[in-house]
Design a protein around this motif. Structure first.
Motif, PDB file in Angstrom:
ATOM      1  N   ARG A  28       0.945  -1.275  -0.047  1.00 55.87           N
ATOM      2  CA  ARG A  28      -0.019  -0.165   0.187  1.00 55.87           C
ATOM      3  C   ARG A  28       0.905   1.365   0.076  1.00 55.87           C
ATOM      4  O   ARG A  28       1.932   1.353   0.379  1.00 55.87           O
ATOM      5  N   PHE A  29       0.306   2.457  -0.633  1.00 55.32           N
ATOM      6  CA  PHE A  29       0.765   3.690  -0.504  1.00 55.32           C
ATOM      7  C   PHE A  29       0.442   4.413   0.779  1.00 55.32           C
ATOM      8  O   PHE A  29      -0.629   4.256   1.071  1.00 55.32           O
ATOM      9  N   VAL A  30       1.313   4.988   1.254  1.00 58.33           N
ATOM     10  CA  VAL A  30       1.348   5.629   2.717  1.00 58.33           C
ATOM     11  C   VAL A  30       1.694   7.115   2.489  1.00 58.33           C
ATOM     12  O   VAL A  30       2.616   7.686   1.923  1.00 58.33           O
ATOM     13  N   ASP A  31       0.436   8.002   2.322  1.00 58.83           N
ATOM     14  CA  ASP A  31       0.590   9.259   2.294  1.00 58.83           C
ATOM     15  C   ASP A  31       1.443   9.931   3.365  1.00 58.83           C
ATOM     16  O   ASP A  31       1.136   9.894   4.569  1.00 58.83           O
ATOM     17  N   VAL A  32       2.254  11.064   3.025  1.00 60.39           N
ATOM     18  CA  VAL A  32       2.910  11.987   3.923  1.00 60.39           C
ATOM     19  C   VAL A  32       2.587  13.423   4.072  1.00 60.39           C
ATOM     20  O   VAL A  32       2.182  13.943   4.941  1.00 60.39           O
ATOM     21  N   GLN A  33       2.557  13.982   2.670  1.00 64.98           N
ATOM     22  CA  GLN A  33       1.987  15.395   2.556  1.00 64.98           C
ATOM     23  C   GLN A  33       1.406  15.310   1.100  1.00 64.98           C
ATOM     24  O   GLN A  33       1.248  14.624   0.367  1.00 64.98           O
ATOM     25  N   PHE A  34       0.724  16.728   0.972  1.00 62.51           N
ATOM     26  CA  PHE A  34      -0.060  16.739  -0.206  1.00 62.51           C
ATOM     27  C   PHE A  34      -0.105  18.364  -0.684  1.00 62.51           C
ATOM     28  O   PHE A  34       0.154  19.280   0.162  1.00 62.51           O
ATOM     29  N   LYS A  35      -0.449  18.566  -1.867  1.00 59.70           N
ATOM     30  CA  LYS A  35      -0.495  19.847  -2.447  1.00 59.70           C
ATOM     31  C   LYS A  35      -1.723  19.863  -3.483  1.00 59.70           C
ATOM     32  O   LYS A  35      -1.606  19.413  -4.535  1.00 59.70           O
ATOM     33  N   ARG A  36      -2.712  20.785  -3.127  1.00 57.94           N
ATOM     34  CA  ARG A  36      -3.709  20.837  -4.164  1.00 57.94           C
ATOM     35  C   ARG A  36      -3.491  21.848  -5.086  1.00 57.94           C
ATOM     36  O   ARG A  36      -2.611  22.914  -5.064  1.00 57.94           O
ATOM     37  N   ASP A  37      -4.285  22.194  -6.291  1.00 56.03           N
ATOM     38  CA  ASP A  37      -4.169  23.048  -7.266  1.00 56.03           C
ATOM     39  C   ASP A  37      -2.496  23.061  -8.103  1.00 56.03           C
ATOM     40  O   ASP A  37      -2.186  23.948  -8.363  1.00 56.03           O
ATOM     41  N   SER A  38      -1.675  21.965  -7.728  1.00 55.03           N
ATOM     42  CA  SER A  38      -0.628  21.788  -8.716  1.00 55.03           C
ATOM     43  C   SER A  38      -0.804  21.687 -10.153  1.00 55.03           C
ATOM     44  O   SER A  38      -1.772  20.797 -10.452  1.00 55.03           O
ATOM     45  N   LEU A  39      -0.198  22.446 -10.863  1.00 57.18           N
ATOM     46  CA  LEU A  39      -0.172  22.105 -12.244  1.00 57.18           C
ATOM     47  C   LEU A  39       0.319  21.204 -13.010  1.00 57.18           C
ATOM     48  O   LEU A  39       1.475  20.846 -12.707  1.00 57.18           O
ATOM     49  N   GLY A  40      -0.074  20.278 -13.827  1.00 57.50           N
ATOM     50  CA  GLY A  40       0.640  19.293 -14.666  1.00 57.50           C
ATOM     51  C   GLY A  40       1.085  19.945 -15.736  1.00 57.50           C
ATOM     52  O   GLY A  40       1.628  21.133 -15.870  1.00 57.50           O
ATOM     53  N   PRO A  41       1.557  18.937 -16.651  1.00 53.86           N
ATOM     54  CA  PRO A  41       2.418  19.528 -17.751  1.00 53.86           C
ATOM     55  C   PRO A  41       1.865  20.366 -18.622  1.00 53.86           C
ATOM     56  O   PRO A  41       0.720  20.344 -18.793  1.00 53.86           O
ATOM     57  N   ASN A  42       2.570  21.151 -19.390  1.00 55.18           N
ATOM     58  CA  ASN A  42       2.161  21.992 -20.503  1.00 55.18           C
ATOM     59  C   ASN A  42       1.982  21.302 -21.699  1.00 55.18           C
ATOM     60  O   ASN A  42       3.119  20.983 -22.359  1.00 55.18           O
ATOM     61  N   GLU A  43       0.736  21.376 -22.301  1.00 53.97           N
ATOM     62  CA  GLU A  43       0.656  20.421 -23.529  1.00 53.97           C
ATOM     63  C   GLU A  43      -0.350  21.350 -24.612  1.00 53.97           C
ATOM     64  O   GLU A  43      -1.013  22.084 -24.172  1.00 53.97           O
ATOM     65  N   ARG A  44       0.219  21.104 -25.676  1.00 56.71           N
ATOM     66  CA  ARG A  44      -0.484  21.665 -26.865  1.00 56.71           C
ATOM     67  C   ARG A  44      -1.414  20.642 -27.261  1.00 56.71           C
ATOM     68  O   ARG A  44      -1.531  19.532 -27.469  1.00 56.71           O
ATOM     69  N   VAL A  45      -2.761  21.258 -27.009  1.00 55.56           N
ATOM     70  CA  VAL A  45      -4.017  20.517 -27.040  1.00 55.56           C
ATOM     71  C   VAL A  45      -4.825  20.717 -28.535  1.00 55.56           C
ATOM     72  O   VAL A  45      -6.031  20.454 -28.255  1.00 55.56           O
ATOM     73  N   SER A  46      -4.082  21.373 -29.385  1.00 51.49           N
ATOM     74  CA  SER A  46      -5.003  21.670 -30.705  1.00 51.49           C
ATOM     75  C   SER A  46      -3.959  21.834 -31.846  1.00 51.49           C
ATOM     76  O   SER A  46      -2.768  21.724 -31.457  1.00 51.49           O
ATOM     77  N   PRO A  47      -4.454  21.483 -33.023  1.00 54.45           N
ATOM     78  CA  PRO A  47      -3.324  21.576 -34.371  1.00 54.45           C
ATOM     79  C   PRO A  47      -3.139  22.951 -34.279  1.00 54.45           C
ATOM     80  O   PRO A  47      -3.850  23.891 -33.838  1.00 54.45           O
ATOM     81  N   VAL A  48      -2.298  23.176 -35.010  1.00 60.29           N
ATOM     82  CA  VAL A  48      -1.745  24.511 -35.362  1.00 60.29           C
ATOM     83  C   VAL A  48      -2.245  25.226 -36.671  1.00 60.29           C
ATOM     84  O   VAL A  48      -2.596  24.670 -37.544  1.00 60.29           O
ATOM     85  N   SER A  49      -2.757  26.292 -36.186  1.00 57.11           N
ATOM     86  CA  SER A  49      -3.469  27.330 -37.210  1.00 57.11           C
ATOM     87  C   SER A  49      -2.362  28.227 -37.701  1.00 57.11           C
ATOM     88  O   SER A  49      -1.908  29.109 -36.974  1.00 57.11           O
ATOM     89  N   ASP A  50      -2.107  28.336 -39.022  1.00 55.47           N
ATOM     90  CA  ASP A  50      -1.231  29.323 -40.006  1.00 55.47           C
ATOM     91  C   ASP A  50      -1.894  30.398 -40.448  1.00 55.47           C
ATOM     92  O   ASP A  50      -2.616  30.332 -41.373  1.00 55.47           O
ATOM     93  N   ASN A  51      -1.368  31.495 -40.018  1.00 56.89           N
ATOM     94  CA  ASN A  51      -1.628  33.062 -40.495  1.00 56.89           C
ATOM     95  C   ASN A  51      -0.180  33.584 -40.978  1.00 56.89           C
ATOM     96  O   ASN A  51      -0.017  34.881 -40.740  1.00 56.89           O
ATOM     97  N   CYS A  52       0.937  32.781 -41.216  1.00 53.85           N
ATOM     98  CA  CYS A  52       2.180  33.105 -41.703  1.00 53.85           C
ATOM     99  C   CYS A  52       2.036  34.130 -42.687  1.00 53.85           C
ATOM    100  O   CYS A  52       1.326  33.722 -43.757  1.00 53.85           O
ATOM    101  N   GLY A  53       2.695  35.160 -43.065  1.00 57.56           N
ATOM    102  CA  GLY A  53       2.601  36.168 -44.349  1.00 57.56           C
ATOM    103  C   GLY A  53       1.518  36.966 -44.303  1.00 57.56           C
ATOM    104  O   GLY A  53       1.574  37.923 -45.410  1.00 57.56           O
ATOM    105  N   SER A  89       5.193  18.733 -25.333  1.00 50.70           N
ATOM    106  CA  SER A  89       5.481  19.472 -24.338  1.00 50.70           C
ATOM    107  C   SER A  89       6.158  21.014 -24.542  1.00 50.70           C
ATOM    108  O   SER A  89       6.835  20.813 -25.651  1.00 50.70           O
ATOM    109  N   GLU A  90       5.621  22.026 -23.951  1.00 54.17           N
ATOM    110  CA  GLU A  90       5.936  23.377 -24.683  1.00 54.17           C
ATOM    111  C   GLU A  90       6.174  24.133 -23.305  1.00 54.17           C
ATOM    112  O   GLU A  90       5.982  23.656 -22.147  1.00 54.17           O
ATOM    113  N   PRO A  91       6.875  25.444 -23.311  1.00 59.85           N
ATOM    114  CA  PRO A  91       6.945  26.078 -22.158  1.00 59.85           C
ATOM    115  C   PRO A  91       5.726  26.639 -21.664  1.00 59.85           C
ATOM    116  O   PRO A  91       4.593  26.506 -22.312  1.00 59.85           O
TER     117      PRO A  91
END
Length: 263
Positions: A60-85, A239-241
């Motif tokens: 079993r996993f034994v919890d010691v501490q916790f943090k709510r509202d921690s942010l997960g990975p930064n992910e690109r979640v849509s295709p890229v839309s091009d307006n170059c030029g 993964s992105e900044p």
């Protein structure tokens, strides 16, 4: 030579032999105490728990501490839309999709779900952090964020949506109980008792059942290093900044989830 003198010499030899032997016995005893050769190592405990080994009575996993509202990975979640030029902004339609699930991060960085014994433990720990204010995903079933939306892509830029889900980060250690004693011991810990090296991430869920988190529209200037590899990319999850961390050629606009009609 008299019998008494011979007997005296033999007695002295016996006493000398005992004095030499005693430290050797003490050293051997010390090695045994310091070297439990049959004991399970932390990596073996983790491996047995992940495999739901028959050698275990419980894990079993034994919890010691916790943090709510921690942010997960930064992910690109849509295709890229091009307006170059183009010298002016344009409105583009975006199809956004992301999913979240409970994940376990072991000390060595391996992220996966686990066997029945350990999996049940994660579910039970999750119940402890389920409150009226914070709803979390306790099992390994995916919860999806999906919608379509029109937004403005800046002049001579590419645009796409970014996402970082909110989660409750619970950290602790694994306690394993073996059926058979290993060097006189049945209970072992990984990586150690009281450690906070193992993390369980429980995604936080909105009242309507969709994931909670930070959503933003990112514009990247065309012809810049930041745009390289993105213009023709169809990869939705990359993964992105983080928000506001893309540099001078990147503009981020946060979209409150309350402004997304589908949510």
């Amino acid at each position: 030579m008299s019998r008494s003198r011979v007997h005296g010499r033999r007695s002295r030899r016996k006493r000398l032999a005992l004095m030499v032997a005693a430290p050797a016995v003490a050293v051997a005893a010390g090695v045994t105490l310091l070297n439990p050769a049959g004991a399970a190592t932390p990596s073996e405990v983790t491996a047995d728990c992940r495999a739901d080994s028959d050698k275990l009575t419980d894990c079993r996993f034994v919890d010691v501490q916790f943090k709510r509202d921690s942010l997960g990975p930064n992910e690109r979640v849509s295709p890229v839309s091009d307006n170059c030029g183009n010298a002016s902004t344009t409105t583009k339609s975006f199809s956004v999709s992301a999913s979240v699930t409970r994940t376990i991060q072991l000390e060595e960085g391996f992220v996966a779900d686990s066997g029945i014994k350990l999996g049940n433990s994660f579910f039970e720990i999750g119940a402890k952090f389920q409150t009226k204010e914070v709803n979390i995903t306790r099992d390994d079933k995916k919860t999806t964020l999906a919608f379509e939306r029109s937004d403005t892509v800046q002049a001579d830029s590419i645009g796409f949506f970014m996402w970082s889900h909110k989660r409750t980060d619970v950290s602790g250690f694994i306690k394993a109980t073996y059926k058979e004693p290993q060097d006189g011991q049945t209970v072992f810990f990984s990586p150690s008792e009281g450690a906070t090296s193992i993390h369980v991430f429980y995604p936080q869920i909105l009242n309507n059942g969709t994931p909670d988190g930070r959503l933003w529209l990112r514009n990247v200037k065309c012809g810049t290093p930041e745009a390289s590899g993105l213009k023709n990319s169809t990869l939705a999850l990359r993964s992105e900044p983080g928000f506001g961390e893309g540099g001078e050629n990147v503009t981020d606009l946060e979209i409150p989830l309350s402004e997304v009609p589908a949510l």
